[in-house]
Scaffold this active site. Sequence first.
Site, mmCIF file in Angstrom:
data_model
loop_
_atom_site.group_PDB
_atom_site.id
_atom_site.type_symbol
_atom_site.label_atom_id
_atom_site.label_comp_id
_atom_site.label_asym_id
_atom_site.label_seq_id
_atom_site.Cartn_x
_atom_site.Cartn_y
_atom_site.Cartn_z
ATOM 1 N N LYS A 201 38.981 -39.408 -11.767
ATOM 2 C CA LYS A 201 37.657 -39.550 -11.164
ATOM 3 C C LYS A 201 37.800 -40.261 -9.826
ATOM 4 C CE LYS A 201 33.313 -42.143 -11.655
ATOM 5 N NZ LYS A 201 32.531 -43.081 -12.493
ATOM 6 N N GLU A 246 22.712 -51.967 -11.015
ATOM 7 C CA GLU A 246 23.958 -52.210 -11.749
ATOM 8 C C GLU A 246 24.417 -53.663 -11.632
ATOM 9 O OE1 GLU A 246 28.161 -49.991 -12.694
ATOM 10 O OE2 GLU A 246 26.741 -49.131 -11.278
#
Length: 440
Positions: A201, A246
Amino acid sequence: MIHTDAPAPGAAEPRLVVRTHAVDETEPLIPRTDPRSPLVWLRRGEGVVGLGEVLRIESSGPSRIEDAAAAWSALADAADVDDRVGLPGTGLIAFGAFAFADESAATSVLIVPELVIGRRDGRAWVTRVALETGDRESGEAGGSGEPGEVVGDGFEVAIPEPAPRRKIPHVAFTPGRVPPSAYESAVAEAVRRIDAGELRKVVLARELVGELHEDDGLRATIMRLADDYPDTWVFAVDGLIGASPETLVRVDHGQVSARVLAGTSARGAGEASDRDRAVALQHSQKDRDEHALAVASAVKRLEPHTARLDASPEPFTLQLPNLWHLATDLKGTLGDGSTSLDLVRAVHPTAAVAGTPRRVALAALAELEGFDRGRYAGPVGWVDGDGDGEWAIALRCAQVGADGRVTAYAGCGIVHDSVPADELAETDMKFRPIIEAFGG
């Protein structure tokens, strides 16, 4: 490097003198901030704002977080602190923002304000900070407002009156150094490398740029973010302004927590469509795989510092006004006495904003993005004199320069089945909060 107005070398070392007292009320907080140099950390209307600047710690390079933590610890150990409130955010605190990359040209900062105004759990307080050397004391509490109010034991401070609400400034954003077509090409190249087994990723970002002409606009921009995204961390530190969903790490008296986000979907047009989008996200194998990589990365970095670390058994869907995220909460107990800055150093950058494996992903994004992220996706938050603090990842944000240049950022996690056009559309969704906050 520590910057102050302290005496020349050879004089006594400066010491911070900190006094925190309860007051009847400080709401609203954002209208009391300095519109040109706001210091803000809020969620659901609670948190802290700062005015003025007693000193700042600047750092850069691979050891920027470690160096800042060491300088902060030395200052905090020498400080004279009288905290009559004892809540997170009281006493000595510094607002901070760190560059994302080791090689970034952006400076990382910890800023100690002259005056901190806060509220939490229905209680309100003010903190005044001064710099003392021998008989000399500097750093009188700044701000405009009514004459000083004595709130206890000779503690006198002027709490600024809230400024009237102003019109949001208009910034016209245009693509930065990487146009949309080039971003899609970068995503396609990232997918090719992932399919070749080079990495699993990588997070690729793009930027938009504009010009801010109004001198008094930042307060209105921050208020818009707080109004529209109350469940995010709304922040402003040294021109970095945003609303992040976040939590990178939070430390409070030996307890640690974090919130990991990865996997995104647009909101639906109606209630039924919106519900379907959330369900589809929760069952999307692509998004669940991406999310699992981010959670594993956070656990791997936090676990060595904890005596216990628990994660949500399944990712849940986090609802924001413009999109859905897959989210996992981590909670635990520290096992080695780490401070919040120690943990920031340990976990940054997470797989949610860099990729995995970390080293390969960082090299790939540096090559494919085509620009310096600055403080985007870096740690932003605050730390107190005991090392506790709250830190988010600087997302849904823009950096406002001294010349009025505004650079907004948004990125997406790229995995093996990512589609370039879809990832471009996702960045457009993620740009929305900051574009609207600047009148777009």
